[in-house]
Design an enzyme around this catalytic site. Structure first.
Site, short mmCIF file in Angstrom:
data_model
loop_
_atom_site.label_atom_id
_atom_site.label_comp_id
_atom_site.label_asym_id
_atom_site.label_seq_id
_atom_site.Cartn_x
_atom_site.Cartn_y
_atom_site.Cartn_z
N GLU A 83 15.05 107.91 115.24
CA GLU A 83 14.02 108.95 115.22
C GLU A 83 14.11 109.87 116.44
O GLU A 83 13.85 111.06 116.34
CB GLU A 83 12.63 108.30 115.14
CG GLU A 83 12.39 107.44 113.91
CD GLU A 83 12.64 108.18 112.61
OE1 GLU A 83 12.43 109.41 112.57
OE2 GLU A 83 13.08 107.54 111.63
N HIS A 92 16.60 112.58 115.68
CA HIS A 92 15.99 113.68 114.94
C HIS A 92 15.17 114.58 115.87
O HIS A 92 15.26 115.81 115.81
CB HIS A 92 15.06 113.13 113.85
CG HIS A 92 15.75 112.48 112.70
ND1 HIS A 92 16.74 113.11 111.97
CD2 HIS A 92 15.58 111.25 112.13
CE1 HIS A 92 17.16 112.29 111.01
NE2 HIS A 92 16.47 111.17 111.09
N LYS A 109 -7.39 125.07 91.48
CA LYS A 109 -7.52 125.77 90.20
C LYS A 109 -8.82 125.39 89.49
O LYS A 109 -9.57 126.26 89.03
CB LYS A 109 -6.31 125.46 89.32
CG LYS A 109 -4.99 125.94 89.91
CD LYS A 109 -3.83 125.69 88.99
CE LYS A 109 -3.54 124.21 88.80
NZ LYS A 109 -3.11 123.55 90.04
N GLY A 131 -0.11 126.95 89.52
CA GLY A 131 0.18 126.57 90.90
C GLY A 131 0.33 125.07 91.04
O GLY A 131 0.06 124.31 90.11
N PRO A 132 0.75 124.61 92.21
CA PRO A 132 0.94 123.18 92.44
C PRO A 132 -0.37 122.41 92.32
O PRO A 132 -1.46 123.00 92.39
CB PRO A 132 1.48 123.13 93.89
CG PRO A 132 1.95 124.51 94.18
CD PRO A 132 1.10 125.43 93.38
N PRO A 133 -0.30 121.09 92.14
CA PRO A 133 -1.53 120.28 92.07
C PRO A 133 -2.32 120.34 93.37
O PRO A 133 -1.75 120.41 94.46
CB PRO A 133 -0.98 118.86 91.82
CG PRO A 133 0.40 119.05 91.29
CD PRO A 133 0.92 120.30 91.91
N GLY A 134 -3.64 120.33 93.24
CA GLY A 134 -4.50 120.24 94.41
C GLY A 134 -4.75 121.53 95.14
O GLY A 134 -5.29 121.52 96.24
N THR A 135 -4.39 122.68 94.54
CA THR A 135 -4.57 123.95 95.24
C THR A 135 -5.91 124.61 94.94
O THR A 135 -6.22 125.65 95.52
CB THR A 135 -3.43 124.92 94.89
OG1 THR A 135 -3.30 124.99 93.47
CG2 THR A 135 -2.12 124.45 95.50
#
Length: 509
Positions: free
Chosen positions: A333, A336, A112, A106-110
């Site tokens: 901005e 947007h 594990k 999984g992605p970093p910081g999830t």
């Protein structure tokens, strides 16, 4: 004893050679070079491979699975695999083969590594941890020896504590478990081969049983032999949390923090779409730091808003822009924000003119629900939002600026996504088999059509620019509710103008 004899004999030999008239300079230089070489080899671990500790002797942690917010499916799968170590007798009745390895991806910081720590506390097993980089050396055979030592250490620790199982956690396993490249004979390959052998159980006994838990952000980089069944039997995806999981994570991290009555955890969870667990923890910590700076007794919703911006965009910078630049950035901005609020109501959380990171201003969006599948309409709306800033500059100033570069990159990426997924007029195609001219024409067609739609939206709500610009230049921040009130007033003005035009036409008729 041998070292003492050597160091005692060498000076005597040098004195004797000087006495008989021999030039001793070459001998002294050779001795110094040899000593330096031996020192470097000893430092690198080449002559004491087995003496270097490869694991971290991790004591029982206080982290439990209940302390990890969200990731219910991943926690369930991991607990089940750990239960196989606990209930071995039940497994035999069903003929179940115990799992040998679990891969957390999984992605970093999830979370594990956090889940691996919870696993150590969940089961009565010996637990040791190591990092993939600890097995990578320039000397042939060092990494393989350390793999053998790691499994041996896990077995000895379990036997010493009268435990019948052990868990080895290897973080960043892609460092040593990467794909092997053809016939090249590398130190990495020897290390990986030894890990494969140990996981097969050829050199290890059934008791104590060893379970390998590994974590990686790049599962696609791992060798096929490593991730096949029988080695890493399960691959558990620890993905980014959804809104419900984000709320659970935030509630865990704010337990020890003094919150004000205006703090809305639901709103924070909604505003932190695509945040990892580590980022959510950082949001709560940064909010507490903002309160500390102000000597506030409580953490307010405003502190959390600043913290989200900091984690998302970076720290506020001290860039001083000219009045002309500030006005252009504000209108950019607002372009947007207006398009975003028109095509996706209630999506704008905040419009800011405070520079953070590389951005001179930004719009923070707050989707009402997490979305993982996108239709043509969804993608076109996102492209229009990306183009809104540049179109606003065109309408107001008659031209664009370099501030639209990232917006155009995002828009082109979304256009390419439409083509790649068969959502364009080209239909289902393989991009490599379509000519560059055809692809260019389709990209231009999509962008030109959406540019015209964006211009029509901004011209319809042009009165918003005047009211919002004054507020934004004065306060530097415009929250979503205030902005939506301005949009509503503009809609009423448009309706009123249309009614007046109709009445005029009737009178003339």
């Amino acid at each position: 004893m041998g070292k003492e004899i050597l160091f005692g004999t060498f000076p005597v030999l040098i004195v004797f050679l000087v006495f008989i008239g021999v030039n001793v300079a070459p001998f002294i230089i050779a001795a110094l070079v040899l000593s330096l070489l031996m020192f470097v080899i000893m430092r690198q671990g080449g002559m004491s491979v087995t003496q270097k500790k490869t694991s971290v002797d991790t004591p029982k942690t206080q982290i439990k699975f209940n302390d990890i917010g969200g990731q219910e499916r991943a926690k369930k799968e991991l607990r089940e695999a750990l239960d196989f170590l606990i209930h071995k007798d039940t497994l035999k009745k069903y003929g179940i083969r115990p799992l040998k390895g679990i891969l957390l991806t999984g992605p970093p910081g999830t979370g594990k590594t956090l889940m691996a720590k919870a696993a150590a506390n969940y089961t009565n097993s010996a637990f040791i941890a190591a990092s993939g980089s600890q097995f990578v050396e320039m000397y042939v055979g060092v990494g393989a020896q350390r793999i053998r030592d790691l499994f041996k250490e896990a077995k000895q620790k379990a036997e010493k504590n009268n435990q019948d199982s052990a868990i080895i956690f290897i973080d960043e396993i892609d460092v040593l478990g990467g794909k092997r490249e053809g016939s090249q004979h590398r130190e990495y390959d020897q290390t990986l081969n030894q890990l494969l052998t140990e996981m097969d159980g050829i050199t290890t006994s059934e008791n104590p049983r060893i379970l390998i838990v590994a974590a990686t952000n790049r599962a696609d980089m791992l060798d096929d032999a490593l991730i096949r069944p029988g080695r890493f039997d399960r691959q558990i995806v620890v993905d980014l949390p959804d809104k419900k999981a984000r709320k659970q994570i935030l509630e865990i991290h704010v337990k020890n923090k003094p919150l004000a009555d205006d703090v809305d955890i639901d709103a924070i969870a909604r505003d932190t779409f695509n945040f990892s667990g580590a980022q959510l923890e950082s949001v709560t910590n940064e909010a507490a730091i903002y309160a500390f700076r102000e000597n506030s007794t409580e953490i307010t919703q405003r502190h959390f808003s600043h913290a989200i911006d900091k984690v998302m965009m970076g720290e506020q910078t001290d860039r001083e822009s000219t009045a002309e630049e500030r006005e252009r950035v504000a209108n950019h901005e607002l372009g947007h924000a207006i398009v975003s609020e028109v095509v996706r109501p209630l999506s704008v959380s905040q419009v800011s003119l405070r520079p953070r990171g590389q951005a001179l201003g930004y719009v923070r969006q707050s989707p009402q629900q997490d979305r993982y599948l996108y239709t043509v309409e969804n993608l076109e709306q996102q492209i229009m939002i990306a183009l809104g800033g540049a179109v606003a500059e065109e309408i107001i100033y008659g031209g664009r600026s370099t501030g639209s570069r990232n917006d155009f990159e995002q828009a082109l990426h979304l256009v390419n996504t439409m083509i790649d997924t068969g959502l364009s007029r080209l239909g289902i195609v393989k991009v490599d088999m379509v000519s560059r001219e055809a692809l260019h024409e389709e990209r231009q067609r999509i962008l030109n059509e959406l540019l015209e739609e964006t211009r029509a939206v901004l011209r319809s709500f042009f009165p918003v620019f005047k009211h919002a610009l004054d507020h934004l230049l004065r306060e530097e921040v415009l929250n979503g509710d205030e902005f939506r009130a301005m949009i509503a007033n503009a809609k009423n003005m448009v309706k009123k103008d249309n009614l007046e035009k109709i009445d005029t036409q009737l009178l003339n008729a």
